[in-house]
Enzyme design. Structure first.
Site, PDB file in Angstrom:
ATOM      1  N   TYR A 155       0.841  -1.206   0.000  1.00 39.39           N
ATOM      2  CA  TYR A 155       0.000   0.000   0.000  1.00 39.39           C
ATOM      3  C   TYR A 155       0.878   1.259   0.000  1.00 39.39           C
ATOM      4  CZ  TYR A 155      -3.752   3.187   1.579  1.00 39.39           C
ATOM      5  OH  TYR A 155      -4.668   4.209   1.692  1.00 39.39           O
TER       6      TYR A 155
HETATM    7  P1  NAD Z   1     -13.798   2.409   0.968  1.00 37.31           P
HETATM    8  O1  NAD Z   1     -13.469   0.968   1.085  1.00 37.31           O
HETATM    9  O2  NAD Z   1     -14.883   2.960   1.832  1.00 37.31           O
HETATM   10  O3  NAD Z   1     -14.107   2.807  -0.540  1.00 37.31           O
HETATM   11  C1  NAD Z   1     -13.307   2.348  -1.610  1.00 37.31           C
HETATM   12  C2  NAD Z   1     -14.209   2.115  -2.803  1.00 37.31           C
HETATM   13  O4  NAD Z   1     -13.385   1.670  -3.892  1.00 37.31           O
HETATM   14  C3  NAD Z   1     -15.250   0.997  -2.545  1.00 37.31           C
HETATM   15  O5  NAD Z   1     -16.541   1.431  -2.912  1.00 37.31           O
HETATM   16  C4  NAD Z   1     -14.761  -0.139  -3.433  1.00 37.31           C
HETATM   17  O6  NAD Z   1     -15.813  -0.961  -3.915  1.00 37.31           O
HETATM   18  C5  NAD Z   1     -14.060   0.611  -4.557  1.00 37.31           C
HETATM   19  N1  NAD Z   1     -13.097  -0.229  -5.259  1.00 37.31           N
HETATM   20  C6  NAD Z   1     -12.135  -1.034  -4.723  1.00 37.31           C
HETATM   21  N2  NAD Z   1     -11.472  -1.673  -5.698  1.00 37.31           N
HETATM   22  C7  NAD Z   1     -12.025  -1.271  -6.875  1.00 37.31           C
HETATM   23  C8  NAD Z   1     -11.767  -1.598  -8.239  1.00 37.31           C
HETATM   24  N3  NAD Z   1     -10.810  -2.463  -8.588  1.00 37.31           N
HETATM   25  N4  NAD Z   1     -12.522  -1.000  -9.188  1.00 37.31           N
HETATM   26  C9  NAD Z   1     -13.493  -0.112  -8.856  1.00 37.31           C
HETATM   27  N5  NAD Z   1     -13.785   0.224  -7.572  1.00 37.31           N
HETATM   28  C10 NAD Z   1     -13.061  -0.368  -6.612  1.00 37.31           C
HETATM   29  O7  NAD Z   1     -12.419   3.178   1.263  1.00 37.31           O
HETATM   30  P2  NAD Z   1     -12.048   4.721   1.404  1.00 37.31           P
HETATM   31  O8  NAD Z   1     -11.389   4.870   2.715  1.00 37.31           O
HETATM   32  O9  NAD Z   1     -13.192   5.606   1.057  1.00 37.31           O
HETATM   33  O10 NAD Z   1     -10.883   4.808   0.310  1.00 37.31           O
HETATM   34  C11 NAD Z   1     -10.917   5.662  -0.800  1.00 37.31           C
HETATM   35  C12 NAD Z   1      -9.492   6.026  -1.171  1.00 37.31           C
HETATM   36  O11 NAD Z   1      -8.907   6.768  -0.096  1.00 37.31           O
HETATM   37  C13 NAD Z   1      -8.554   4.827  -1.398  1.00 37.31           C
HETATM   38  O12 NAD Z   1      -7.720   5.089  -2.504  1.00 37.31           O
HETATM   39  C14 NAD Z   1      -7.741   4.775  -0.122  1.00 37.31           C
HETATM   40  O13 NAD Z   1      -6.485   4.181  -0.294  1.00 37.31           O
HETATM   41  C15 NAD Z   1      -7.628   6.247   0.193  1.00 37.31           C
HETATM   42  N6  NAD Z   1      -7.292   6.550   1.577  1.00 37.31           N
HETATM   43  C16 NAD Z   1      -8.087   6.109   2.586  1.00 37.31           C
HETATM   44  C17 NAD Z   1      -7.730   6.388   3.890  1.00 37.31           C
HETATM   45  C18 NAD Z   1      -8.563   5.908   5.057  1.00 37.31           C
HETATM   46  O14 NAD Z   1      -8.048   5.868   6.169  1.00 37.31           O
HETATM   47  N7  NAD Z   1      -9.832   5.559   4.869  1.00 37.31           N
HETATM   48  C19 NAD Z   1      -6.564   7.137   4.151  1.00 37.31           C
HETATM   49  C20 NAD Z   1      -5.781   7.566   3.086  1.00 37.31           C
HETATM   50  C21 NAD Z   1      -6.157   7.268   1.797  1.00 37.31           C
END
Ligand code: NAD
Length: 236
Positions: A155
């Site tokens: 990651y």
């Molecule tokens: P989440 O799991 O709530 O949402 C992620 C979404 O991406 C889901 O709806 C999932 O179905 C979709 N997804 C996953 N793989 C996919 C694919 N191959 N094709 C299409 N859709 C796909 O997570 P989140 O926390 O909202 O994450 C969103 C972004 O934010 C990610 O890139 C994550 O790495 C980043 N992020 C999250 C955090 C955190 O702590 N939540 C921190 C930093 C960065």
């Protein structure tokens, strides 16, 4: 309305940060396509956008697969004018484990969903943006890509890759009126945390100066700024 009549695409918009971004964009006047593997929740976000009074389309797409991303752009092209804004948000954390125990397949899964997808979606969307005189891409990286989180090597590497990709692409397309930026959130309360152990989450939260996790809406506010003309002097 900072995004009045803009055409936006948000990957991973079915829930979490992507859903918050899509709803904020709609409130700011944009029509938004939700792209996600999870069609049921993508449709729910789409309905919420329509209830705000904007147009919306929900598409089931695996953004790590080139053929699916190209099909996505064809579908969007049939429904909307050229795209102004792309938010590359879809992502997974992968399973928390030390490098010595990590399976090659798990490394590939994380790199392809968290990094390859951003290349694929940007490549597919850029011709539409430049045809329209420009646009904005906002990539969702992570603080893990700057700091490197133990037990999250894939990651962290993918998200560092997103930062490098953002800087390179920003310089490449600056002459075509496209701005490219990324955000690097700390821990945000979403379902992505379900793949991690409580100890892993505690390790990350302890390092946040505000002493709490973020809310999706707080990240959406920054992404909305970067996507809007308010950020006209911000790229890379
Ligand atoms: P989440 O799991 O709530 O949402 C992620 C979404 O991406 C889901 O709806 C999932 O179905 C979709 N997804 C996953 N793989 C996919 C694919 N191959 N094709 C299409 N859709 C796909 O997570 P989140 O926390 O909202 O994450 C969103 C972004 O934010 C990610 O890139 C994550 O790495 C980043 N992020 C999250 C955090 C955190 O702590 N939540 C921190 C930093 C960065």
């Amino acid at each position: 309305m900072s995004l009045k009549n803009k055409i936006a695409v948000v990957t991973g918009g079915a829930k979490g940060i992507g859903r918050a971004v899509a709803l904020r964009f709609a409130v700011e006047g944009a029509d938004v396509t939700i792209v996600d593997l999870d069609l049921e929740n993508a449709c729910k976000t789409s309905e919420e956008i329509q209830a705000i009074g904007r147009k919306s389309l929900a598409l089931q797409v695996d953004v790590s697969q080139g053929a699916e991303v190209r099909r996505m752009m064809q579908e969007i092209g049939k429904a909307f004018p050229p795209v102004d804004i792309l938010v590359n948000n879809a992502g997974i954390s992968g399973k928390a484990c030390p490098v010595v125990d990590m399976e090659e397949a798990e490394w590939d899964r994380v790199l392809s969903i968290d990094l390859r997808s951003i290349f694929l979606c940007s490549k597919a969307t850029l011709p539409s943006m430049t045809e329209n005189g420009g646009g904005a891409i906002v990539n969702v990286a992570s603080i893990a890509g700057k700091e490197g989180n133990p037990n999250m090597a894939a990651y962290s590497a993918a998200k560092a890759g997103v930062i490098g990709f953002t800087k390179a692409l920003a310089k490449e397309v600056v002459g075509q009126g496209v701005r490219v930026n990324c955000v690097t959130p700390a821990v945000v309360q979403t379902t992505i945390l379900e793949e991690l152990t409580p100890e892993q989450i505690e390790y990350m939260v302890q390092r946040i100066p505000l002493g709490r996790t973020g809310r999706p809406e707080e990240v959406a506010a920054v992404i909305c700024f970067l996507a809007s003309d308010e950020a006209s002097f911000v790229t890379g």
